[in-house]
Design a protein around this motif. Structure first.
Motif, PDB file in Angstrom:
ATOM      1  N   GLY A  66     -18.030 -38.212  21.009  1.00  0.00           N
ATOM      2  CA  GLY A  66     -16.668 -38.504  20.570  1.00  0.00           C
ATOM      3  C   GLY A  66     -15.752 -38.803  21.741  1.00  0.00           C
ATOM      4  N   LEU A  67     -15.891 -38.038  22.815  1.00  0.00           N
ATOM      5  CA  LEU A  67     -15.089 -38.275  24.011  1.00  0.00           C
ATOM      6  C   LEU A  67     -15.420 -39.626  24.629  1.00  0.00           C
ATOM      7  CD1 LEU A  67     -13.051 -37.143  26.056  1.00  0.00           C
ATOM      8  CD2 LEU A  67     -14.989 -36.159  27.276  1.00  0.00           C
ATOM      9  N   LEU A  68     -16.694 -39.986  24.637  1.00  0.00           N
ATOM     10  CA  LEU A  68     -17.108 -41.277  25.187  1.00  0.00           C
ATOM     11  C   LEU A  68     -16.534 -42.440  24.378  1.00  0.00           C
ATOM     12  CD1 LEU A  68     -18.857 -42.821  27.228  1.00  0.00           C
ATOM     13  CD2 LEU A  68     -20.722 -42.654  25.591  1.00  0.00           C
ATOM     14  N   VAL A  69     -16.556 -42.314  23.064  1.00  0.00           N
ATOM     15  CA  VAL A  69     -15.990 -43.356  22.202  1.00  0.00           C
ATOM     16  C   VAL A  69     -14.486 -43.466  22.422  1.00  0.00           C
ATOM     17  CG1 VAL A  69     -15.525 -43.966  19.802  1.00  0.00           C
ATOM     18  CG2 VAL A  69     -17.801 -43.236  20.473  1.00  0.00           C
ATOM     19  N   LEU A  90     -11.148 -48.686  35.163  1.00  0.00           N
ATOM     20  CA  LEU A  90     -11.214 -47.672  34.119  1.00  0.00           C
ATOM     21  C   LEU A  90     -12.642 -47.209  33.875  1.00  0.00           C
ATOM     22  CD1 LEU A  90      -8.576 -49.170  31.706  1.00  0.00           C
ATOM     23  CD2 LEU A  90      -8.378 -47.060  33.010  1.00  0.00           C
ATOM     24  N   THR A  91     -13.618 -48.084  34.014  1.00  0.00           N
ATOM     25  CA  THR A  91     -15.018 -47.681  33.886  1.00  0.00           C
ATOM     26  C   THR A  91     -15.425 -46.753  35.020  1.00  0.00           C
ATOM     27  OG1 THR A  91     -15.532 -49.763  32.791  1.00  0.00           O
ATOM     28  CG2 THR A  91     -17.374 -48.536  33.694  1.00  0.00           C
ATOM     29  N   ALA A  92     -14.966 -47.051  36.221  1.00  0.00           N
ATOM     30  CA  ALA A  92     -15.265 -46.173  37.357  1.00  0.00           C
ATOM     31  C   ALA A  92     -14.626 -44.799  37.154  1.00  0.00           C
ATOM     32  CB  ALA A  92     -14.767 -46.804  38.648  1.00  0.00           C
ATOM     33  N   LEU A  93     -13.401 -44.759  36.662  1.00  0.00           N
ATOM     34  CA  LEU A  93     -12.751 -43.485  36.398  1.00  0.00           C
ATOM     35  C   LEU A  93     -13.451 -42.704  35.294  1.00  0.00           C
ATOM     36  CD1 LEU A  93      -8.978 -44.405  36.685  1.00  0.00           C
ATOM     37  CD2 LEU A  93     -10.342 -43.064  38.269  1.00  0.00           C
ATOM     38  N   ALA A  94     -13.912 -43.404  34.268  1.00  0.00           N
ATOM     39  CA  ALA A  94     -14.650 -42.737  33.188  1.00  0.00           C
ATOM     40  C   ALA A  94     -15.972 -42.179  33.705  1.00  0.00           C
ATOM     41  CB  ALA A  94     -14.883 -43.709  32.033  1.00  0.00           C
ATOM     42  N   ALA A  95     -16.655 -42.926  34.540  1.00  0.00           N
ATOM     43  CA  ALA A  95     -17.908 -42.441  35.120  1.00  0.00           C
ATOM     44  C   ALA A  95     -17.675 -41.217  36.003  1.00  0.00           C
ATOM     45  CB  ALA A  95     -18.587 -43.542  35.933  1.00  0.00           C
ATOM     46  N   LEU A  96     -16.590 -41.227  36.745  1.00  0.00           N
ATOM     47  CA  LEU A  96     -16.231 -40.069  37.570  1.00  0.00           C
ATOM     48  C   LEU A  96     -15.925 -38.869  36.689  1.00  0.00           C
ATOM     49  CD1 LEU A  96     -15.546 -38.854  40.348  1.00  0.00           C
ATOM     50  CD2 LEU A  96     -13.200 -39.659  39.977  1.00  0.00           C
ATOM     51  N   GLY A  97     -15.194 -39.095  35.606  1.00  0.00           N
ATOM     52  CA  GLY A  97     -14.880 -38.008  34.704  1.00  0.00           C
ATOM     53  C   GLY A  97     -16.110 -37.414  34.045  1.00  0.00           C
ATOM     54  N   VAL A  98     -17.040 -38.260  33.657  1.00  0.00           N
ATOM     55  CA  VAL A  98     -18.275 -37.772  33.043  1.00  0.00           C
ATOM     56  C   VAL A  98     -19.091 -36.979  34.039  1.00  0.00           C
ATOM     57  CG1 VAL A  98     -20.496 -38.520  32.097  1.00  0.00           C
ATOM     58  CG2 VAL A  98     -18.383 -39.513  31.250  1.00  0.00           C
ATOM     59  N   SER A  99     -19.158 -37.460  35.271  1.00  0.00           N
ATOM     60  CA  SER A  99     -19.931 -36.743  36.280  1.00  0.00           C
ATOM     61  C   SER A  99     -19.291 -35.400  36.620  1.00  0.00           C
ATOM     62  CB  SER A  99     -20.111 -37.593  37.530  1.00  0.00           C
ATOM     63  OG  SER A  99     -18.888 -37.742  38.210  1.00  0.00           O
ATOM     64  N   LEU A 100     -17.981 -35.327  36.553  1.00  0.00           N
ATOM     65  CA  LEU A 100     -17.311 -34.054  36.835  1.00  0.00           C
ATOM     66  C   LEU A 100     -17.450 -33.074  35.676  1.00  0.00           C
ATOM     67  CD1 LEU A 100     -14.014 -35.210  38.576  1.00  0.00           C
ATOM     68  CD2 LEU A 100     -16.016 -34.168  39.617  1.00  0.00           C
TER      69      LEU A 100
END
Length: 70
Positions: free
Chosen positions: A9-12, A58-68
């Motif tokens: 849900g967060l990813l969507v 925004l994709t880079a920020l989302a990837a950073l957020g997921v990794s964190l």
């Protein structure tokens, strides 16, 4: 709700927000280019560039957020 469904849900949600922000950035860049006197083709080119840059950031920020979050 289990963790997997919450993460999906967060990813969507992040994907939809990123698409909306990128589309707004493209529309604003195109509008500002037209107001500056650029042709329609040049304004569309600037809008496309703004869309791709915004989506990349925004994709880079989302990837950073997921990794964190992991």
């Amino acid at each position: 709700m289990n963790s997997s469904a919450g993460m999906l849900g967060l990813l969507v949600l992040v994907t939809l927000v990123a698409g909306l922000v990128a589309a707004l950035a493209a529309a604003l860049a195109g509008l500002l280019a037209r107001m500056d006197g650029a042709s329609v083709a040049a304004a569309a080119l600037r809008a496309g560039g703004a869309f791709s840059v915004a989506l990349t950031v925004l994709t880079a920020l989302a990837a950073l957020g997921v990794s964190l979050l992991r």
